[in-house]
Enzyme design. Sequence first.
Site, PDB file in Angstrom:
ATOM      1  N   ARG A  45       0.818  -1.228   0.000  1.00  0.00           N
ATOM      2  CA  ARG A  45       0.000   0.000   0.000  1.00  0.00           C
ATOM      3  C   ARG A  45       0.844   1.267   0.000  1.00  0.00           C
ATOM      4  NH1 ARG A  45      -3.200  -2.068   5.135  1.00  0.00           N
ATOM      5  NH2 ARG A  45      -1.007  -2.598   5.479  1.00  0.00           N
ATOM      6  N   ARG A  46       1.973   1.258   0.708  1.00  0.00           N
ATOM      7  CA  ARG A  46       2.702   2.532   0.917  1.00  0.00           C
ATOM      8  C   ARG A  46       3.641   2.823  -0.254  1.00  0.00           C
ATOM      9  NH1 ARG A  46       4.649   1.230   6.858  1.00  0.00           N
ATOM     10  NH2 ARG A  46       4.392  -0.861   6.001  1.00  0.00           N
ATOM     11  N   TYR A 161      -5.994 -16.019  12.253  1.00  0.00           N
ATOM     12  CA  TYR A 161      -4.715 -15.826  11.552  1.00  0.00           C
ATOM     13  C   TYR A 161      -4.012 -17.174  11.370  1.00  0.00           C
ATOM     14  CZ  TYR A 161       0.256 -14.685  11.004  1.00  0.00           C
ATOM     15  OH  TYR A 161       1.557 -14.645  10.566  1.00  0.00           O
TER      16      TYR A 161
HETATM   17  N1  LIG Z   1       6.939 -11.352  11.553  1.00  0.00           N
HETATM   18  C1  LIG Z   1       6.700 -12.547  12.072  1.00  0.00           C
HETATM   19  O1  LIG Z   1       6.991 -12.806  13.241  1.00  0.00           O
HETATM   20  C2  LIG Z   1       6.084 -13.634  11.217  1.00  0.00           C
HETATM   21  C3  LIG Z   1       6.029 -14.930  11.723  1.00  0.00           C
HETATM   22  C4  LIG Z   1       5.485 -15.938  10.950  1.00  0.00           C
HETATM   23  C5  LIG Z   1       5.006 -15.645   9.694  1.00  0.00           C
HETATM   24  N2  LIG Z   1       5.048 -14.367   9.226  1.00  0.00           N
HETATM   25  C6  LIG Z   1       4.488 -14.104   7.918  1.00  0.00           C
HETATM   26  O2  LIG Z   1       5.422 -13.391   7.132  1.00  0.00           O
HETATM   27  C7  LIG Z   1       4.745 -12.484   6.283  1.00  0.00           C
HETATM   28  C8  LIG Z   1       5.232 -11.060   6.470  1.00  0.00           C
HETATM   29  O3  LIG Z   1       5.519 -10.747   7.775  1.00  0.00           O
HETATM   30  P1  LIG Z   1       5.088  -9.440   8.601  1.00  0.00           P
HETATM   31  O4  LIG Z   1       3.622  -9.272   8.404  1.00  0.00           O
HETATM   32  O5  LIG Z   1       5.636  -9.581   9.945  1.00  0.00           O
HETATM   33  O6  LIG Z   1       5.698  -8.155   8.071  1.00  0.00           O
HETATM   34  P2  LIG Z   1       6.235  -7.624   6.715  1.00  0.00           P
HETATM   35  O7  LIG Z   1       7.279  -8.533   6.207  1.00  0.00           O
HETATM   36  O8  LIG Z   1       6.589  -6.230   7.004  1.00  0.00           O
HETATM   37  O9  LIG Z   1       4.975  -7.724   5.749  1.00  0.00           O
HETATM   38  C9  LIG Z   1       4.001  -6.885   5.712  1.00  0.00           C
HETATM   39  C10 LIG Z   1       4.022  -6.404   4.244  1.00  0.00           C
HETATM   40  O10 LIG Z   1       2.784  -6.684   3.694  1.00  0.00           O
HETATM   41  C11 LIG Z   1       2.221  -5.474   3.234  1.00  0.00           C
HETATM   42  N3  LIG Z   1       0.796  -5.519   3.450  1.00  0.00           N
HETATM   43  C12 LIG Z   1       0.139  -5.776   4.590  1.00  0.00           C
HETATM   44  N4  LIG Z   1      -1.193  -5.639   4.385  1.00  0.00           N
HETATM   45  C13 LIG Z   1      -1.349  -5.297   3.082  1.00  0.00           C
HETATM   46  C14 LIG Z   1      -2.471  -4.979   2.277  1.00  0.00           C
HETATM   47  N5  LIG Z   1      -3.714  -4.999   2.769  1.00  0.00           N
HETATM   48  N6  LIG Z   1      -2.278  -4.654   0.984  1.00  0.00           N
HETATM   49  C15 LIG Z   1      -1.029  -4.600   0.467  1.00  0.00           C
HETATM   50  N7  LIG Z   1       0.072  -4.897   1.189  1.00  0.00           N
HETATM   51  C16 LIG Z   1      -0.085  -5.224   2.478  1.00  0.00           C
HETATM   52  C17 LIG Z   1       2.901  -4.367   4.038  1.00  0.00           C
HETATM   53  O11 LIG Z   1       2.979  -3.186   3.285  1.00  0.00           O
HETATM   54  P3  LIG Z   1       2.018  -1.911   3.405  1.00  0.00           P
HETATM   55  O12 LIG Z   1       1.719  -1.711   4.849  1.00  0.00           O
HETATM   56  O13 LIG Z   1       2.840  -0.832   2.791  1.00  0.00           O
HETATM   57  O14 LIG Z   1       0.823  -2.248   2.590  1.00  0.00           O
HETATM   58  C18 LIG Z   1       4.307  -4.934   4.193  1.00  0.00           C
HETATM   59  O15 LIG Z   1       5.071  -4.654   3.056  1.00  0.00           O
HETATM   60  C19 LIG Z   1       3.266 -12.623   6.600  1.00  0.00           C
HETATM   61  O16 LIG Z   1       2.683 -13.494   5.676  1.00  0.00           O
HETATM   62  C20 LIG Z   1       3.247 -13.237   7.970  1.00  0.00           C
HETATM   63  O17 LIG Z   1       2.095 -14.023   8.192  1.00  0.00           O
HETATM   64  C21 LIG Z   1       5.578 -13.350   9.957  1.00  0.00           C
END
Ligand SMILES: NC(=O)c1ccc[n+]([C@@H]2O[C@H](COP(=O)([O-])OP(=O)(O)OC[C@H]3O[C@@H](n4cnc5c(N)ncnc54)[C@H](OP(=O)(O)O)[C@@H]3O)[C@@H](O)[C@H]2O)c1
Length: 270
Positions: A45-46, A161
């Site tokens: 989004r950003r 989730y």
């Molecule tokens: N971090 C953890 O501890 C962890 C653990 C297990 C699994 N995971 C999985 O790893 C993946 C990413 O991890 P994270 O969420 O921690 O952080 P991340 O890597 O920062 O991912 C979030 C990204 O998704 C984008 N995003 C979120 N909602 C969105 C939307 N509605 N439309 C478009 N883009 C969207 C965000 O960008 P914008 O805000 O700019 O849109 C950001 O770039 C996820 O699938 C999560 O389930 C993470």
Amino acid sequence: MAEPDRDFRSRYGPWAVVAGASEGLGAAFARQLAARGLHVLLVARRAELLRELAAEIAGTHGVETRELAADLADGEAGAAIEAATAGLEVGLLVYNAAVSVVGPFFSAPLERHLAELEVNCRRPLELVHLLGAPMRERGRGGILLMASLAGSQGSPRIAHYGATKAWNRVFAEGLWGELREHGIDAMACCAGATRTPRYEAERPVDAASSAVPEMEPEDVVREALAELGRAPSMIPGRVNRLAAQLMQRLLPRRTAIELMGRASRSVGVE
Ligand SMILES: NC(=O)c1ccc[n+]([C@@H]2O[C@H](COP(=O)([O-])OP(=O)(O)OC[C@H]3O[C@@H](n4cnc5c(N)ncnc54)[C@H](OP(=O)(O)O)[C@@H]3O)[C@@H](O)[C@H]2O)c1
């Protein structure tokens, strides 16, 4: 500028789509794919963050980049990605974006859970269908879906989730079994706690007081890309793999669920 990885590029290039690319794990995927010589379409989004990342990786690795500012909760997002990829040969889809509704199930309105379903399940389904079909025709490509250890059993306070992450794992594993004879490597990355900006923003206590092992996004991505083509799903990090063995093979299911509940409390989720 590092030498591109020719094997990786010929298997998964020339273009990769990273959905959820603006920071954290998604940005790490984009950087490491560009370092291997892939052109990258960045979706999130950003717009400003996407612009900065695109300029950085194009400058560092000499690849082409495109940005698409889109909300993946929006039903039109699939069509926007279809338009943005028209004429591009996309050899790799990384679906990283996720919504995580954290807290007691009934504290969140149904709309938030539905948005979680839309971003975490419906959109990857659409994008796999859209971008995977041409890969199957070409007889090569990769599909990497981000799942989570939270999807290995019921996870209190992130119940929905966790269920969406189980969906991603099972979906990727099924695709692995079906598509590898067509030259497509599908894989789920079942990450444990990873220090992304979103994770850190939602974790009110500091890591030292938490029993949960945490990884850096770059390490998770490095391990995931190394496993692509080798496994239907993988768990980054030795400690996470040991914990998963314990939870999934040794403990009774109800004990594993209770432990997940305690772990979410230990990182401050009430
Ligand atoms: N971090 C953890 O501890 C962890 C653990 C297990 C699994 N995971 C999985 O790893 C993946 C990413 O991890 P994270 O969420 O921690 O952080 P991340 O890597 O920062 O991912 C979030 C990204 O998704 C984008 N995003 C979120 N909602 C969105 C939307 N509605 N439309 C478009 N883009 C969207 C965000 O960008 P914008 O805000 O700019 O849109 C950001 O770039 C996820 O699938 C999560 O389930 C993470």
